[in-house]
Design a protein around this motif. Sequence first.
Motif, PDB file in Angstrom:
ATOM      1  N   UNK A   1       0.832  -1.209   0.000  1.00  0.00           N
ATOM      2  CA  UNK A   1       0.000   0.000   0.000  1.00  0.00           C
ATOM      3  C   UNK A   1       0.868   1.261   0.000  1.00  0.00           C
ATOM      4  N   UNK A   2       1.919   1.274   0.835  1.00  0.00           N
ATOM      5  CA  UNK A   2       2.840   2.429   0.880  1.00  0.00           C
ATOM      6  C   UNK A   2       3.524   2.623  -0.469  1.00  0.00           C
ATOM      7  N   UNK A   3       3.946   1.522  -1.073  1.00  0.00           N
ATOM      8  CA  UNK A   3       4.641   1.616  -2.365  1.00  0.00           C
ATOM      9  C   UNK A   3       3.700   2.160  -3.436  1.00  0.00           C
ATOM     10  N   UNK A   4       2.437   1.744  -3.413  1.00  0.00           N
ATOM     11  CA  UNK A   4       1.447   2.263  -4.359  1.00  0.00           C
ATOM     12  C   UNK A   4       1.334   3.784  -4.233  1.00  0.00           C
ATOM     13  N   UNK A   5       1.287   4.261  -2.998  1.00  0.00           N
ATOM     14  CA  UNK A   5       1.185   5.702  -2.774  1.00  0.00           C
ATOM     15  C   UNK A   5       2.440   6.425  -3.273  1.00  0.00           C
ATOM     16  N   UNK A   6       3.609   5.839  -3.046  1.00  0.00           N
ATOM     17  CA  UNK A   6       4.859   6.433  -3.540  1.00  0.00           C
ATOM     18  C   UNK A   6       4.866   6.496  -5.068  1.00  0.00           C
ATOM     19  N   UNK A   7       4.437   5.407  -5.703  1.00  0.00           N
ATOM     20  CA  UNK A   7       4.430   5.376  -7.167  1.00  0.00           C
ATOM     21  C   UNK A   7       3.418   6.361  -7.742  1.00  0.00           C
ATOM     22  N   UNK A   8       2.292   6.553  -7.076  1.00  0.00           N
ATOM     23  CA  UNK A   8       1.323   7.545  -7.540  1.00  0.00           C
ATOM     24  C   UNK A   8       1.921   8.952  -7.493  1.00  0.00           C
ATOM     25  N   UNK A   9       2.675   9.254  -6.446  1.00  0.00           N
ATOM     26  CA  UNK A   9       3.341  10.557  -6.339  1.00  0.00           C
ATOM     27  C   UNK A   9       4.351  10.723  -7.473  1.00  0.00           C
TER      28      UNK A   9
END
Length: 110
Positions: free
Chosen positions: A26-34
């Motif tokens: 979930x954290x990685x998804x948020x980082x990739x969206x940024x």
Amino acid sequence: MNFRFSKYANRRTSVGQLSFMSAREARRWQELQIRERAGEISNLQRQVRFDLHAHSVSASKEKVCLYVADFVYLRHGQRIVEDCKGFRTPIYKIKRKWMRAEYGISILET
């Protein structure tokens, strides 16, 4: 009460309407969206399926199993296949080698 414990101590996590197998994912998804919004990557996708095949005697390919990548995106025009890993299972290790052999894809592990 009926509690289910994860074999690898991961916790299902939600971000908005999306559900992830682990907080790390979930954290990685948020980082990739940024990074996508910043223009560093593009065409961000999650849970991308790759059929893995074996060659049969009749010289045709036969689907044997499936690998589901956590994330796939483009970085500098190159397709990146990424998997969030806390623990590399024996099955994952086989599929990782199979992806390289069949598709020429080296999975980025984060």
